[in-house]
Design an enzyme around this catalytic site. Structure first.
Site, short mmCIF file in Angstrom:
data_model
loop_
_atom_site.label_atom_id
_atom_site.label_comp_id
_atom_site.label_asym_id
_atom_site.label_seq_id
_atom_site.Cartn_x
_atom_site.Cartn_y
_atom_site.Cartn_z
N CYS A 44 0.82 -1.22 0.00
CA CYS A 44 0.00 0.00 0.00
C CYS A 44 0.85 1.26 0.00
O CYS A 44 0.32 2.35 -0.23
CB CYS A 44 -0.94 0.01 1.19
SG CYS A 44 -2.08 -1.38 1.20
N HIS A 80 -2.75 7.11 3.63
CA HIS A 80 -3.27 5.87 3.05
C HIS A 80 -4.58 5.53 3.74
O HIS A 80 -4.70 5.60 4.97
CB HIS A 80 -2.24 4.76 3.25
CG HIS A 80 -2.75 3.40 2.91
ND1 HIS A 80 -3.46 3.14 1.75
CD2 HIS A 80 -2.67 2.20 3.57
CE1 HIS A 80 -3.79 1.86 1.71
NE2 HIS A 80 -3.33 1.28 2.81
N ASN A 88 -10.20 0.13 0.95
CA ASN A 88 -8.74 0.19 0.79
C ASN A 88 -8.37 -0.31 -0.61
O ASN A 88 -8.48 -1.50 -0.90
CB ASN A 88 -8.10 -0.68 1.88
CG ASN A 88 -6.58 -0.72 1.80
OD1 ASN A 88 -5.98 -0.19 0.87
ND2 ASN A 88 -5.96 -1.36 2.78
N1 ACO Z 1 -17.81 -8.87 10.23
C1 ACO Z 1 -18.15 -9.27 11.47
N2 ACO Z 1 -17.24 -9.74 12.34
C2 ACO Z 1 -15.97 -9.79 11.96
C3 ACO Z 1 -15.55 -9.37 10.67
C4 ACO Z 1 -16.54 -8.89 9.81
N3 ACO Z 1 -16.24 -8.46 8.56
N4 ACO Z 1 -14.20 -9.53 10.57
C5 ACO Z 1 -13.77 -10.02 11.75
N5 ACO Z 1 -14.85 -10.18 12.59
C6 ACO Z 1 -14.86 -10.69 13.94
C7 ACO Z 1 -13.68 -11.56 14.25
O1 ACO Z 1 -13.90 -12.89 13.82
C8 ACO Z 1 -13.62 -11.45 15.75
O2 ACO Z 1 -14.59 -12.31 16.29
P1 ACO Z 1 -14.31 -13.13 17.65
O3 ACO Z 1 -14.08 -12.06 18.69
O4 ACO Z 1 -15.55 -13.92 17.83
O5 ACO Z 1 -13.08 -13.92 17.38
C9 ACO Z 1 -14.05 -10.00 16.02
O6 ACO Z 1 -14.76 -9.59 14.85
C10 ACO Z 1 -12.91 -9.07 16.27
O7 ACO Z 1 -11.90 -9.29 15.28
P2 ACO Z 1 -10.63 -8.40 15.21
O8 ACO Z 1 -9.79 -8.86 14.07
O9 ACO Z 1 -9.99 -8.35 16.57
O10 ACO Z 1 -11.27 -6.99 14.88
P3 ACO Z 1 -10.58 -5.59 14.89
O11 ACO Z 1 -11.31 -4.70 15.82
O12 ACO Z 1 -9.08 -5.70 15.04
O13 ACO Z 1 -10.87 -5.07 13.42
C11 ACO Z 1 -9.76 -4.83 11.30
C12 ACO Z 1 -10.38 -5.80 12.32
C13 ACO Z 1 -10.85 -3.90 10.85
C14 ACO Z 1 -9.24 -5.64 10.12
C15 ACO Z 1 -8.62 -4.04 11.97
O14 ACO Z 1 -7.76 -4.90 12.67
C16 ACO Z 1 -7.79 -3.28 10.97
O15 ACO Z 1 -8.26 -2.35 10.34
N6 ACO Z 1 -6.53 -3.60 10.84
C17 ACO Z 1 -5.64 -2.88 9.92
C18 ACO Z 1 -5.90 -3.29 8.51
C19 ACO Z 1 -5.01 -2.49 7.59
O16 ACO Z 1 -4.58 -1.40 7.89
N7 ACO Z 1 -4.69 -3.01 6.46
C20 ACO Z 1 -3.85 -2.22 5.57
C21 ACO Z 1 -2.79 -2.96 5.07
S1 ACO Z 1 -3.30 -4.04 3.80
C22 ACO Z 1 -2.11 -3.88 2.62
O17 ACO Z 1 -1.09 -3.30 2.84
C23 ACO Z 1 -2.36 -4.55 1.30
#
Ligand code: ACO
Length: 328
Positions: free
Chosen positions: A113, A249, A279
């Site tokens: 990214c 980003h 994204n």
């Molecule tokens: N819908 C509903 N529930 C979900 C979803 C969804 N789409 N995705 C995950 N969950 C659930 C998980 O299974 C988990 O359930 P559990 O507690 O029963 O195990 C719960 O939600 C919490 O999951 P987390 O992964 O801890 O959720 P978090 O609050 O961390 O949010 C997210 C996840 C949005 C992906 C966040 O971690 C994030 O934005 N991370 C950064 C991503 C990023 O910046 N990517 C950029 C780089 S990509 C690149 O460079 C190509």
């Protein structure tokens, strides 16, 4: 050393099809509420007939037309992608062919990214080395083709699109203070492995995932730290004339919110369009640049910081003195 360059044209190319969060509820166990609350994303555009190469060529052609730079003056095309259709020729070479540019340097950059920041800095540096009058920098991604649509933890996050800028030599340097950085991804927090084929001499490796896999919480921690660090370093570089606007980003609105607070900057200093596009990896920053200018948010004379982070784990930033006349 960067050449004295300015951004003379900017454009984007976005697939027609819009997919809402609610539509994703029929694919995986998720909800509009979960996606909006955790990420700020409401819709994404998904390529149907469009290709990453086609969107790259389209945005580059529009940026070139806007800049008024002649094809013959383009000495360099740098493209960045992690989802291009071809391993070779490069996306940059395909853009060159599509635009009918007969003779220039052309190559791709892969930095996740952060790709657009790497490509911009590479282009501005090489314009000095090669004596090029103008360059095209283009980022294009078809993330949807490398997304596991059964994996709710990733499929809700990504979208497709492209953005391009044209750099032209200028009296004054208007692309300033480059920062490019990378740290090893020892925990494989963002991976997209290629298909592994067997040969007469070796079996297929069984490590291929073919889809983007991400350890979201680890990426979040990395992202907030590195985004804040990059912006602080850029601030220190231009303490005499601080930047007043930031185009980060667009990976997750929560990452940006967090950094706004730690940087003690107001929400209106940050441009956000993640709600519409999700994204689009390396393309988020040039798409946002284009939207920010078209919306009248980015004005002639503004000093704006661009900052990114991504797989690798890469990060980078640059300061732009924006010189395009305001969108009529
Ligand atoms: N819908 C509903 N529930 C979900 C979803 C969804 N789409 N995705 C995950 N969950 C659930 C998980 O299974 C988990 O359930 P559990 O507690 O029963 O195990 C719960 O939600 C919490 O999951 P987390 O992964 O801890 O959720 P978090 O609050 O961390 O949010 C997210 C996840 C949005 C992906 C966040 O971690 C994030 O934005 N991370 C950064 C991503 C990023 O910046 N990517 C950029 C780089 S990509 C690149 O460079 C190509």
């Amino acid at each position: 050393m960067l050449a004295n360059v300015t951004i003379a044209g900017v454009a984007s190319s976005i697939p027609e099809k819009v997919v809402t969060n609610t539509e994703l509820e029929s694919l995986v166990e998720t909800s509009d509420e979960w996606i909006t609350k955790r990420t700020g994303i409401r819709t994404r555009h998904v390529a149907v007939g469009e290709t990453a190469v086609g969107m790259a060529a389209d945005s580059a052609a529009k940026a070139l037309a806007m800049s008024g730079v002649l094809r013959e003056s383009v000495g360099l095309i740098v493209a960045c992608t992690i989802t291009g259709e071809d391993l070779t020729p490069s996306m940059a070479s395909s853009v060159q062919k599509a635009l009918g540019i007969q003779n220039c340097a052309a190559f791709d950059v892969s930095a996740g990214c952060t790709g657009f920041i790497y490509a911009l800095v590479a282009a501005a540096s090489l314009m000095e080395t090669l004596g090029a009058e103008a360059a095209i920098v283009v980022a294009s991604e078809a993330m949807s083709r490398f997304t596991d649509w059964n994996d709710r933890s990733t499929c809700v996050l990504f979208g497709d699109g492209a953005g391009a800028v044209v750099l032209r030599r200028s009296e004054t340097a208007r692309v300033l203070y480059p920062i490019l950085s990378a740290t090893p991804d020892t925990n494989d927090v963002i991976v997209l492995r290629k298909d592994s084929r067997s040969t007469p001499f070796s079996p297929a490796r069984n490590t291929a995932t073919e889809y983007i896999r991400m350890k979201g919480a680890d990426v979040f921690t990395y992202a907030v730290g590195v985004l804040e660090d990059t912006l602080k370093r850029l601030s220190a570089f231009c303490a005499d004339k601080p930047f007043t606007k930031v185009i980060p980003h667009q990976a997750n609105e929560k990452i940006i919110d967090y950094v706004m607070r730690t940087m003690n900057m107001g929400r209106d200093a940050f441009f956000l369009n993640i709600a519409s596009y999700a994204n689009t990896s390396s393309a988020t920053i040039p798409i946002a640049l284009c939207d920010a200018w078209e919306a009248g948010w980015l004005r002639q004379g503004d000093r704006v910081a661009l900052a990114g982070f991504g797989s690798g784990l890469t990060s980078g930033g640059v300061v732009i003195d924006w010189d395009l006349p305001d969108k009529p």
